[in-house]
Design a protein around this motif. Sequence first.
Motif, PDB file in Angstrom:
ATOM      1  N   LEU A 173      -0.769   3.002  -4.569  1.00 54.23           N
ATOM      2  CA  LEU A 173      -0.939   1.611  -5.013  1.00 54.23           C
ATOM      3  C   LEU A 173      -1.652   0.822  -3.925  1.00 54.23           C
ATOM      4  CD1 LEU A 173       2.438   0.357  -6.531  1.00 54.23           C
ATOM      5  CD2 LEU A 173       0.230   0.365  -7.667  1.00 54.23           C
ATOM      6  N   ARG A 174      -2.503  -0.092  -4.337  1.00 52.71           N
ATOM      7  CA  ARG A 174      -3.147  -0.994  -3.368  1.00 52.71           C
ATOM      8  C   ARG A 174      -3.111  -2.410  -3.942  1.00 52.71           C
ATOM      9  NH1 ARG A 174      -6.196   1.568   0.367  1.00 52.71           N
ATOM     10  NH2 ARG A 174      -7.675  -0.118   0.538  1.00 52.71           N
ATOM     11  N   VAL A 175      -2.223  -3.207  -3.415  1.00 53.57           N
ATOM     12  CA  VAL A 175      -2.068  -4.581  -3.908  1.00 53.57           C
ATOM     13  C   VAL A 175      -2.588  -5.542  -2.853  1.00 53.57           C
ATOM     14  CG1 VAL A 175      -0.420  -6.312  -4.698  1.00 53.57           C
ATOM     15  CG2 VAL A 175      -0.036  -3.898  -5.218  1.00 53.57           C
ATOM     16  N   PRO A 176      -3.700  -6.239  -3.132  1.00 53.44           N
ATOM     17  CA  PRO A 176      -4.249  -7.153  -2.130  1.00 53.44           C
ATOM     18  C   PRO A 176      -3.371  -8.384  -1.948  1.00 53.44           C
ATOM     19  CG  PRO A 176      -5.776  -6.814  -3.972  1.00 53.44           C
ATOM     20  CD  PRO A 176      -4.483  -6.208  -4.366  1.00 53.44           C
TER      21      PRO A 176
ATOM     22  N   ILE B 232       9.346   0.422  -7.692  1.00 56.41           N
ATOM     23  CA  ILE B 232       9.775  -0.852  -7.103  1.00 56.41           C
ATOM     24  C   ILE B 232      10.975  -0.639  -6.175  1.00 56.41           C
ATOM     25  CG2 ILE B 232      10.825  -3.066  -7.675  1.00 56.41           C
ATOM     26  CD1 ILE B 232       8.912  -3.218 -10.043  1.00 56.41           C
ATOM     27  N   ARG B 233      11.893   0.243  -6.585  1.00 54.97           N
ATOM     28  CA  ARG B 233      13.043   0.524  -5.723  1.00 54.97           C
ATOM     29  C   ARG B 233      12.595   1.088  -4.380  1.00 54.97           C
ATOM     30  NH1 ARG B 233      17.982   0.253  -7.964  1.00 54.97           N
ATOM     31  NH2 ARG B 233      18.043   0.030 -10.215  1.00 54.97           N
ATOM     32  N   MET B 234      11.557   1.942  -4.424  1.00 47.10           N
ATOM     33  CA  MET B 234      11.075   2.501  -3.155  1.00 47.10           C
ATOM     34  C   MET B 234      10.373   1.426  -2.327  1.00 47.10           C
ATOM     35  SD  MET B 234       9.911   6.384  -3.901  1.00 47.10           S
ATOM     36  CE  MET B 234       9.082   6.197  -5.460  1.00 47.10           C
ATOM     37  N   LEU B 235       9.663   0.518  -3.009  1.00 49.65           N
ATOM     38  CA  LEU B 235       8.983  -0.560  -2.278  1.00 49.65           C
ATOM     39  C   LEU B 235       9.986  -1.478  -1.589  1.00 49.65           C
ATOM     40  CD1 LEU B 235       6.166  -1.557  -4.804  1.00 49.65           C
ATOM     41  CD2 LEU B 235       5.949  -0.223  -2.707  1.00 49.65           C
ATOM     42  N   LEU B 236      11.214  -1.535  -2.120  1.00 49.23           N
ATOM     43  CA  LEU B 236      12.233  -2.415  -1.550  1.00 49.23           C
ATOM     44  C   LEU B 236      13.194  -1.680  -0.630  1.00 49.23           C
ATOM     45  CD1 LEU B 236      13.014  -4.478  -4.744  1.00 49.23           C
ATOM     46  CD2 LEU B 236      12.048  -5.356  -2.636  1.00 49.23           C
TER      47      LEU B 236
ATOM     48  N   GLU C  31       0.852  -1.171   0.000  1.00 52.63           N
ATOM     49  CA  GLU C  31       0.000   0.000   0.000  1.00 52.63           C
ATOM     50  C   GLU C  31       0.903   1.241   0.000  1.00 52.63           C
ATOM     51  OE1 GLU C  31      -2.258   0.587   3.556  1.00 52.63           O
ATOM     52  OE2 GLU C  31      -3.731   1.846   2.534  1.00 52.63           O
ATOM     53  N   THR C  32       0.708   2.105  -0.952  1.00 51.96           N
ATOM     54  CA  THR C  32       1.468   3.352  -0.924  1.00 51.96           C
ATOM     55  C   THR C  32       0.490   4.506  -0.851  1.00 51.96           C
ATOM     56  OG1 THR C  32       1.514   3.759  -3.304  1.00 51.96           O
ATOM     57  CG2 THR C  32       3.207   2.300  -2.433  1.00 51.96           C
ATOM     58  N   ARG C  33       0.939   5.564  -0.184  1.00 55.70           N
ATOM     59  CA  ARG C  33       0.102   6.770  -0.103  1.00 55.70           C
ATOM     60  C   ARG C  33       0.915   7.964  -0.548  1.00 55.70           C
ATOM     61  NH1 ARG C  33      -1.070   5.536   5.352  1.00 55.70           N
ATOM     62  NH2 ARG C  33      -2.545   3.824   5.436  1.00 55.70           N
ATOM     63  N   GLY C  34       0.491   8.557  -1.627  1.00 54.49           N
ATOM     64  CA  GLY C  34       1.146   9.782  -2.113  1.00 54.49           C
ATOM     65  C   GLY C  34       2.621   9.585  -2.396  1.00 54.49           C
ATOM     66  N   LEU C  35       2.985   8.373  -2.790  1.00 57.44           N
ATOM     67  CA  LEU C  35       4.397   8.060  -3.005  1.00 57.44           C
ATOM     68  C   LEU C  35       4.962   8.917  -4.140  1.00 57.44           C
ATOM     69  CD1 LEU C  35       6.396   6.006  -1.792  1.00 57.44           C
ATOM     70  CD2 LEU C  35       5.982   4.591  -3.784  1.00 57.44           C
TER      71      LEU C  35
END
Lengths: 328, 250
Positions: free
Chosen positions: A33-36, A55-59, A14-18
């Motif tokens: 993003l909202r990935v169930p 993806i880099r930020m998600l990791l 889940e990202t908010r205002g990324l």
Amino acid sequence: MTDAVRPTSELAIETRGLTKKFGRYAAVNDVDLRVPHGAVFGFLGPNGSGKTTTIRMLLGLASPTRGEARVLGQNMARNVSAVLPRVGALVEGPGFYPYLSGEANLRRLDSADRYAPSSTRDARVASALARVGLTAAARKKVRAYSLGMKQRLGIANALLTPRELLLLDEPTNGLDPQGTREVRALIRSLASEGTTVFVSSHLLAEIEQICTHAAVMSVGSLVAQGTLDELRQVGRSRVRLVTPDLLLALPVLKRFGLTIEPGNPEGVASGSGDPVVVASFGDATLEPERIVAALVHAKVRVRGFDIEGASLEDRFVALTGEGFNVEH
Amino acid sequence: MLAALAAVPILIAVAVRVTERNPGNGRGPAFLDQITHNGLFVAVVGLTVCIPLFLPLTVGVVAGDTIAGEASAGTLRYLLIAPSGRIRLLAVKYVGAAAFSLAATLTVVVAGAIIGVALFPVEPVVLLSGNTIGVGDSLVRSLLIAAYITVSLLGLSAIGLFLSTLTDVPVGAMAATIVLSVVSQVLDNLPQLDWLHPYLFSHYWLSFADLLRDPIAWTSFGDNAVLQGAYFVIFAALAYGRFSGKDILS
């Protein structure tokens, strides 16, 4: 687990205002993003639309300029070390030491993971290699690998330990058709085991075949997301009308707010010799039978009438533009 | 690189052995002739020749490659998401560079000792203070000197580690590290800057002669260790500050 974490925990990502800015240029802008959990999530976008940066930020490889990313219920800015052991990833192509064998590369990366027990390392490396079909090439130097084999090795690295979430950035890049099929089968089997899979790609067909959900990026912004069916429905449906009375029909179609598509490739229907009109409508609530009724009322001889749902490709092009240029 | 380092004392020993018949022709450092009297000196002479350039060069290559090399190979992102942890990765890389410094100096000492014993007579060693020590004791002294030089290179390793976190181009970090070691030595030779000399990381590099006295004068060993420790603390902190929040875009 505390209540503060609970509400978001059915979302794997889940990202908010990324937002990520490089200088004044926002590579990723205000992405939610909202990935169930349990989804196979397709992350679509043309080259340079901000997929890899996201993806880099998600990791936790890059830190957001603004906004936050929550992965597996935890904030990446604070809990990187708690989240990463549960996540496997392939980011922007594989990266390996060319002078080491595929097996040695995996062992090295596995030993970098401080949570991976060394006692089962051999078995895990062997099974990851087997899973991507590289057992025969395990002892070859990576220098001698083809692009597709390196890609497989990259996927094997993501599978070294059981993961709850896999982030695969362009996993079928450089693979031959068989390899692409194998990767699709692999993703399906991982998903059936309960792993959430997040796949970025610019190949629509791939996403359409394996994903349950998708999101579309364009010039750093998220322009659509949802289940595949939701995405298709939002797209403009098209009316395909076969009639000899073209001049009578066009005003009727226009009255319903339909847009006649210019440069229609199939101007004449095969066989009958009648002209074909293709018109798209954006209003999903419009009932097609009313169009037919109005056409008949206007004494248009309707010889063929068809509703074509928008393909994901139409939707993709509508959202990201036709252009072939990398946009800034 | 270790093989190249091992070649230095071997080349010196062979060259001296071949030209032995016309000693004292006035060329080359005077101490080179010492090894014709005692093979045990080859190790020390090898280290002395290597310290100003060759050892800093190899250490610069290894330390400069630590992070930037991983970044350019594309493996840095995979190490970090493995997850290795950023601090742990820095620590492992620094330990690796330090281990290389030790291996490099030991290589020179061991290769020098072996070739020295092979080509020249082995005799009790006369120390700088005039006493004589046995062969075994002199080997211990050689190892002490190797330890001293390893410690001397720890500051440079930390500098290389920090420079390596600044770039994704390993050659850049390597070159910058080596250039700094040369600059430091040049500054150390300018009498106008003598106030600066005790703070230069290369200041004590050649002061291991104190280990060849009896009793051993430990002050330079201690001063060197403190100086290198200070460089380590400063540059390890800078490397951590830079690397812990860095966006890995390689």
